[in-house]
Structures are given as C-alpha cells and as structure tokens.
Design an enzyme around this catalytic site. Sequence first.
Site, PDB file in Angstrom:
ATOM      1  CB  SER A  28      -3.968   2.055   3.942  1.00 26.00           C
ATOM      2  OG  SER A  28      -4.150   3.399   4.317  1.00 26.00           O
ATOM      3  CD  GLU A  78      -1.311  -0.213   3.669  1.00 30.59           C
ATOM      4  OE1 GLU A  78      -1.060   0.385   4.736  1.00 30.59           O
ATOM      5  OE2 GLU A  78      -2.319  -0.902   3.500  1.00 30.59           O
TER       6      GLU A  78
END
Length: 324
Positions: free
Chosen positions: A234, A208
Amino acid sequence: MLRQGLKASDIITPKSIENAIMVVYAVGGSTNCILHLLAIAHEAQIPLDIHDMGALGAKIPLIGNLSPHGPWHMVDLDTVGGVPAVMKELLEAGFLHGDCMTVTGKTVAENLESVPTLASRGEQDILLPVAKPLSPAGNHILMLKGNLATESAVLKLSGKQMDFFEGPAQCYDDEDLAFEAIVKGHVKKGSVIVIRYEGPAGSPGMPEMLSPGAALVGAGLGKYVALVTDGRFSGASHGIMIGHVSPEAQVGGPLALVQDGDIVTIDAKNKGLSFNVSDEEQAKRRAVWKPPNKITNPRGVLAKYQRQVGSAHTGAVTGAPAAE
C-alpha cells in the site's frame, strides 16, 4: 469531451503516460501506480516497459513532503495548490510535456498558465521546489532485475538513500505466516523475509503486504530487515520493501525456489535483486517443486482468473506480451 469530439485516445498518449509517471515520482506516490499505468498503457495500445518507467522516474526529484516519508498528507498538499501546483513546478523545471491535450480541451500548459508558481506561495515545507527537493532524483521507486526477478521487481525507497542490503532468507508461503513470525519475534535482524505465492496468480489477486511491513516497523526492524514478495504494497508502507517480483512464485518464478538461509542481495545502486543459488541448484529444486493450490473450486471465477491473469511485469493484464 463529447461536445468537443475528444476521445480517450486523444488524452491517453505516450506523453501523457510519461507525465503521470513524473507526477507520481515527484510526490512520492505508491508502487501501485506501476501496475495501473502499465495496464492503462496496454489497454490504450501504447508500448510501455516497466524498466523504461524506472529510467524516467529516476530523473525526477522527490518534492512532496508527504506521508509515509514526510509529516504531511494529501489534504495538506491541497492547501498549497494540490496536484496543479506539483505539475506547475515540474513544468517550469522542464520535465512535463506541456503540449498534451487534456479533458478540458486545453493542453497541460494552458491549464497550468493561471496556476500560481510555488515561489509565489510563500514559505512552507509541504511541497518543495525542484531546485531544493526533499530528496534528489533516483531515491523513490526503483525497478530491479536479477536471478531472483528475471523480469522485474519494484523497490520503494520513498526518499531514502540505500545502495546495498544483503542477508539470509526467511521464507513464508503466506502473508499471515510471515506476520505471525514477526510479532512472535522469530524474524532476525539482518535477514530478508520472503513472502511468496501472493502474486496475481498466486493469491490469487496480488494483495498488499501492509500487515507484515507495519509489523516490522513496529518491532523496530524496519531499517534492519528487508521484505521481498511477489505481492504488492500500500502507499503507507515504508522500510526496505521489494514487491511485484516477477515471474511470481505461483508460475515457477525463482522466488519459489528460495530456501531458508539462502543469501539474498539487494543492489539498489545497480538495480539488482539476486540470490546466491547457481542455475544448476535451481534446476534441482525446480525438479521437485510443486505449486500450492489455494483454490478450492477449480471451476470457479478465481480459478479462471488465475489461469488468465498476466505478470505484474506487464500490469497483470490478460494477453500482455511476455518478457523478452
């Protein structure tokens, strides 16, 4: 489930997958749900196309006033009934499939029968009614496609209304390099940061991109700089964020061919992601392109993973069908 003879295939059905998509869109859930639901559907042998997911989600208004687009958190949602309250509101609005079987041995509608309605819970601004949402339908997760993402890409709006963004590319072949450029002030307002080789095969593992996104917001550039990557985000990410660009750069996707200064166009209104490079010029660049090699042990587990992992377009699973 064992006592009642219920199997996973009785629970995971096309309708229940659609219910999951609708709940995620209603609360402003993470883009990670796209990968998970595609992979779950693949394992359950349920046909699911990422663009069909986007079309369904585009019908669902954003009713969860939750972080990062709102001031509240999941623990606060629990105080007004939690996910059952969300599902009850969607069911009453005619969105959810109430006849889906669940692990309780009852249907969704039966489970929600005793759940108080949102209107009966009194005045609060954590969970809003479908009739008066935080943001109208079509302003959360969009699936894009174009000559920069010939399979798909995922744009997270989180309730923001944005039709169009265009700017020159600033390219980085690594997340850390992009983060360093942002904190040193090298990223210009109005540009599009391209972070590549961070997809399922490229990183490998599709990490991420939380740090670059947070750095952009911290530098006051969240509204003025877009981030385009074959990595993922995220749930806390916000700004103009496009991830899951597929095919990814590591396998020769167009993202690998972008050069500094190329104009990247994000057309949210028409769900497009493109760059102003002709097919002929792309072919010239591809002829001299070589993928980077981040793996030091070609016989190790990561190398095996890199060879076998699928595209984010299909949930990054092995053996998923290629895009048509």
